[in-house]
Design an enzyme around this catalytic site. Sequence first.
Site, PDB file in Angstrom:
ATOM      1  N   ALA A   1     -36.777  -3.246   7.434  1.00 39.92           N
ATOM      2  CA  ALA A   1     -37.043  -1.825   7.195  1.00 39.92           C
ATOM      3  C   ALA A   1     -36.432  -1.015   8.332  1.00 39.92           C
ATOM      4  O   ALA A   1     -36.266  -1.506   9.443  1.00 39.92           O
ATOM      5  CB  ALA A   1     -38.542  -1.591   7.134  1.00 39.92           C
TER       6      ALA A   1
ATOM      7  N   CYS B   1     -20.187   0.762   0.160  1.00 35.92           N
ATOM      8  CA  CYS B   1     -20.434  -0.059  -1.032  1.00 35.92           C
ATOM      9  C   CYS B   1     -21.797   0.186  -1.672  1.00 35.92           C
ATOM     10  O   CYS B   1     -21.871   0.703  -2.779  1.00 35.92           O
ATOM     11  CB  CYS B   1     -20.286  -1.528  -0.681  1.00 35.92           C
ATOM     12  SG  CYS B   1     -18.638  -1.892  -0.050  1.00 35.92           S
TER      13      CYS B   1
ATOM     14  N   ASN C   1     -25.025  -6.122  -5.563  1.00 39.20           N
ATOM     15  CA  ASN C   1     -25.245  -5.005  -4.641  1.00 39.20           C
ATOM     16  C   ASN C   1     -26.502  -4.213  -5.008  1.00 39.20           C
ATOM     17  O   ASN C   1     -27.220  -3.730  -4.130  1.00 39.20           O
ATOM     18  CB  ASN C   1     -24.012  -4.096  -4.591  1.00 39.20           C
ATOM     19  CG  ASN C   1     -22.971  -4.622  -3.605  1.00 39.20           C
ATOM     20  OD1 ASN C   1     -23.187  -5.652  -2.978  1.00 39.20           O
ATOM     21  ND2 ASN C   1     -21.853  -3.932  -3.481  1.00 39.20           N
TER      22      ASN C   1
ATOM     23  N   ASP D   1       0.867  -1.187   0.000  1.00 36.39           N
ATOM     24  CA  ASP D   1       0.000   0.000   0.000  1.00 36.39           C
ATOM     25  C   ASP D   1       0.896   1.228   0.000  1.00 36.39           C
ATOM     26  O   ASP D   1       2.007   1.188   0.550  1.00 36.39           O
ATOM     27  CB  ASP D   1      -0.918   0.004   1.228  1.00 36.39           C
ATOM     28  CG  ASP D   1      -2.112   0.930   1.041  1.00 36.39           C
ATOM     29  OD1 ASP D   1      -3.238   0.421   0.866  1.00 36.39           O
ATOM     30  OD2 ASP D   1      -1.925   2.171   1.064  1.00 36.39           O
TER      31      ASP D   1
ATOM     32  N   PHE E   1     -32.414  -9.390   4.431  1.00 36.75           N
ATOM     33  CA  PHE E   1     -32.355  -8.073   3.772  1.00 36.75           C
ATOM     34  C   PHE E   1     -33.733  -7.466   3.546  1.00 36.75           C
ATOM     35  O   PHE E   1     -33.950  -6.688   2.626  1.00 36.75           O
ATOM     36  CB  PHE E   1     -31.528  -8.129   2.481  1.00 36.75           C
ATOM     37  CG  PHE E   1     -30.090  -7.770   2.742  1.00 36.75           C
ATOM     38  CD1 PHE E   1     -29.302  -8.591   3.526  1.00 36.75           C
ATOM     39  CD2 PHE E   1     -29.545  -6.591   2.262  1.00 36.75           C
ATOM     40  CE1 PHE E   1     -27.992  -8.248   3.824  1.00 36.75           C
ATOM     41  CE2 PHE E   1     -28.226  -6.236   2.554  1.00 36.75           C
ATOM     42  CZ  PHE E   1     -27.452  -7.074   3.338  1.00 36.75           C
TER      43      PHE E   1
ATOM     44  N   LYS F   1     -20.983  -8.415  -9.759  1.00 39.32           N
ATOM     45  CA  LYS F   1     -20.742  -7.686  -8.518  1.00 39.32           C
ATOM     46  C   LYS F   1     -21.735  -6.536  -8.332  1.00 39.32           C
ATOM     47  O   LYS F   1     -22.384  -6.403  -7.291  1.00 39.32           O
ATOM     48  CB  LYS F   1     -19.302  -7.156  -8.521  1.00 39.32           C
ATOM     49  CG  LYS F   1     -18.982  -6.175  -7.442  1.00 39.32           C
ATOM     50  CD  LYS F   1     -19.004  -6.824  -6.077  1.00 39.32           C
ATOM     51  CE  LYS F   1     -19.052  -5.791  -4.985  1.00 39.32           C
ATOM     52  NZ  LYS F   1     -18.612  -6.279  -3.705  1.00 39.32           N
TER      53      LYS F   1
HETATM   54  C1  UGA Z   1     -22.258  -5.064   1.049  1.00 32.11           C
HETATM   55  C2  UGA Z   1     -22.711  -6.423   0.497  1.00 32.11           C
HETATM   56  O1  UGA Z   1     -23.643  -7.019   1.404  1.00 32.11           O
HETATM   57  C3  UGA Z   1     -21.508  -7.348   0.304  1.00 32.11           C
HETATM   58  O2  UGA Z   1     -21.936  -8.582  -0.259  1.00 32.11           O
HETATM   59  C4  UGA Z   1     -20.515  -6.661  -0.623  1.00 32.11           C
HETATM   60  O3  UGA Z   1     -19.346  -7.458  -0.802  1.00 32.11           O
HETATM   61  C5  UGA Z   1     -20.102  -5.342  -0.014  1.00 32.11           C
HETATM   62  O4  UGA Z   1     -21.266  -4.510   0.163  1.00 32.11           O
HETATM   63  C6  UGA Z   1     -19.141  -4.690  -0.965  1.00 32.11           C
HETATM   64  O5  UGA Z   1     -19.532  -4.353  -2.086  1.00 32.11           O
HETATM   65  O6  UGA Z   1     -17.945  -4.610  -0.649  1.00 32.11           O
HETATM   66  P1  UGA Z   1     -21.577  -4.170   3.480  1.00 32.11           P
HETATM   67  O7  UGA Z   1     -21.387  -2.831   2.849  1.00 32.11           O
HETATM   68  O8  UGA Z   1     -20.564  -4.690   4.432  1.00 32.11           O
HETATM   69  O9  UGA Z   1     -21.694  -5.303   2.331  1.00 32.11           O
HETATM   70  O10 UGA Z   1     -22.954  -4.091   4.235  1.00 32.11           O
HETATM   71  P2  UGA Z   1     -24.344  -4.883   4.252  1.00 32.11           P
HETATM   72  O11 UGA Z   1     -24.317  -5.934   5.282  1.00 32.11           O
HETATM   73  O12 UGA Z   1     -24.754  -5.256   2.893  1.00 32.11           O
HETATM   74  O13 UGA Z   1     -25.306  -3.719   4.782  1.00 32.11           O
HETATM   75  C7  UGA Z   1     -25.451  -2.523   4.009  1.00 32.11           C
HETATM   76  C8  UGA Z   1     -26.419  -1.591   4.662  1.00 32.11           C
HETATM   77  O14 UGA Z   1     -27.742  -2.073   4.505  1.00 32.11           O
HETATM   78  C9  UGA Z   1     -26.210  -1.352   6.153  1.00 32.11           C
HETATM   79  O15 UGA Z   1     -26.326   0.047   6.395  1.00 32.11           O
HETATM   80  C10 UGA Z   1     -27.357  -2.103   6.788  1.00 32.11           C
HETATM   81  O16 UGA Z   1     -27.753  -1.549   7.997  1.00 32.11           O
HETATM   82  C11 UGA Z   1     -28.438  -1.966   5.734  1.00 32.11           C
HETATM   83  N1  UGA Z   1     -29.482  -3.017   5.786  1.00 32.11           N
HETATM   84  C12 UGA Z   1     -29.151  -4.311   5.575  1.00 32.11           C
HETATM   85  C13 UGA Z   1     -30.796  -2.660   5.997  1.00 32.11           C
HETATM   86  O17 UGA Z   1     -31.130  -1.472   6.181  1.00 32.11           O
HETATM   87  N2  UGA Z   1     -31.755  -3.630   6.015  1.00 32.11           N
HETATM   88  C14 UGA Z   1     -31.461  -4.932   5.816  1.00 32.11           C
HETATM   89  O18 UGA Z   1     -32.382  -5.778   5.834  1.00 32.11           O
HETATM   90  C15 UGA Z   1     -30.118  -5.286   5.590  1.00 32.11           C
END
Ligand code: UGA
Length: 439
Positions: free
Chosen positions: A258, A266, A214, A30, A255, A210
Site C-alpha cells: 500500500a 502501462c 495488468n 524508428d 504487489f 496482456k
Molecule cells: C507493468 C507490469 O508489471 C508489467 O508486467 C507489464 O509488462 C508492464 O506494466 C507493461 O504493460 O508494459 P511497470 O509499468 O514497469 O510494469 O511497473 P510495475 O512494476 O508493475 O509497477 C507499477 C506501479 O505500481 C508503480 O508505480 C509501483 O510503484 C506501483 N506498485 C507496485 C505499488 O504501488 N504497490 C505494489 O505492491 C507494487
Amino acid sequence: MRLSVIGCGYLGAVHAAAMASLGHEVIGIDVDPAKIAALADGHAPFFEPGLDELLRTQLDRGALRFSTKIADAVGATVHFVAVGTPQSADGHAADLKFVDAAIEALLPILAPGDLVVGKSTVPVGTAARLAARIDEHGSGASLAWNPEFLREGYAVQDTVAPDRFVYGVQRGDSGIEDGPVDLLDQVYATPLSTGTPRIVTDFATAELVKVAANAFLATKISFINAMAEIAETVGADVTELADAIGHDARIGRRFLNAGVGFGGGCLPKDIRAFAARAEELGRGDSVAFLRQVDEINLRRRQRVVDRALQAFDGSVVGRRITVLGVTFKPESDDVRDSPALDVAVQLKGLGAEVIATDPHGIEPARLRHPQLAYVASTTDALAGAELVVLVTEWREYRDLDPSAAAQLVASPSIIDGRNVLDPVAWRASGWRFWGMGRP
Ligand code: UGA
C-alpha cells in the site's frame, strides 16, 4: 535469424538488444532520428539498468543495427511491432495510430513466409483486423500477437528470461496455424530450452492475457490501498495486514504494498483502455470495477497531499516541502503518470515551496513540470525542509539514517508515502512520522 523491431521506445529498444543477445541479427527501426542516433551510439534514450552495456556489446559484435528507414528491414524474416499505444487525447481508449502506421509501412517490404509479430498492448480485436489487412495485401506474410510482460527496471531480464511466452496466432477451421509458432519457437529457442512455459492461443486470448494481467496487478494494488483507507479509519496497520494475508499462497504477498499507488506508462492507461474497449463490446459491466480501481488509486495521491496539509494545520502556503522521488517507481527515469510527481505538483499548486529530488528522474520531470525546484543531492534537498515526503522508494531513501536526516531539516516531519521506513526508528530519532494506512 534475421529480425526487425519496428518502434524503438522502451519495449522495442530492449527487445532489439535482447534478441541480439539471444544470437539473432537484429535491425531496430524508428521514425525518430534522435532516438536512433543515441541507440546506434550505444545509449538508450531512457534509464534502464544494464541496457546501455547490452546495446554496446551487441552493436560491437555487429549483431545489432539501428535505422530510420523501413527499407532496412528487408531481409528479416520476423518483424516485431513494438510501437506505443498511448491513451487517446479525447478519451480513455488506446490510440492505435502508431500500430496502424507500422503495419502500413511494413506491407510493401513483406515477403512470402515472413512473420509480423505484434508486441504492443492493443485492444482485443486489433490483431484480427491487422491480419486481414496483411492478407488483403497479398504478400504471403502472416501475423502473430506475442504480448510483452516486461517491467521497467528489470526489462532486459524480463525479456530474455520471462515468466512465460504467449503466442496468439490465427485460429481457423483446421485449428491453430503452425508456421508462426515454429518461427517464434526459433526466435525464443534459448529461453524455451530452459523450460519457460509457452501458451499458444488465438489472437483474442493473447490480446486479453496482456490487459488482464495488468488489470489484475492494478486491482491487487488498489485492493490493498482500499484496505489502507479502512485501516486509517480504525487505527490498524495495512503493512501487517498485507504480511498476514500474503502468507496465504492463494493471495501472495507480492504487489500488496500500500502507498501512493500505481503509475507509469502501462497500468493506468491499460485499465482505462480495457474498460473503454469493454464498453465498445457492450460488456462495460464486466470490468466496471476497473473504474473504482482507478479511483482508489488516484485517492491515494490526494491522501498524501491531505496529510501534508494536516501537518501544517490546513495550509502549506510558503512551507518548504522536500519531495523524495519523482519517478513512478525506483530503477526507472519514467515520470509518466507518476504519483510522486503528481503529489509534488499538487503541493506546489497549493502554495508550498517544493524541492523535488530523484536519482534519475529530474530531467524528465523538469521537462513536464518546470515550475518545480529540483535538487540533485538528497542532502541538499533535505536541508531546511519543514516536511519530507517520500513518494518513490529508491534505495537511497529507504536507507536514510533518521538521526542524520534530522540534523539537516528545519523540522523533523516525514510522510512515508511508500511504507518503506521503520516508524519506530524514525520516531525514536525525533521525527513526526506518518505512513499510509498505518497508525
Ligand atoms: C507493468 C507490469 O508489471 C508489467 O508486467 C507489464 O509488462 C508492464 O506494466 C507493461 O504493460 O508494459 P511497470 O509499468 O514497469 O510494469 O511497473 P510495475 O512494476 O508493475 O509497477 C507499477 C506501479 O505500481 C508503480 O508505480 C509501483 O510503484 C506501483 N506498485 C507496485 C505499488 O504501488 N504497490 C505494489 O505492491 C507494487
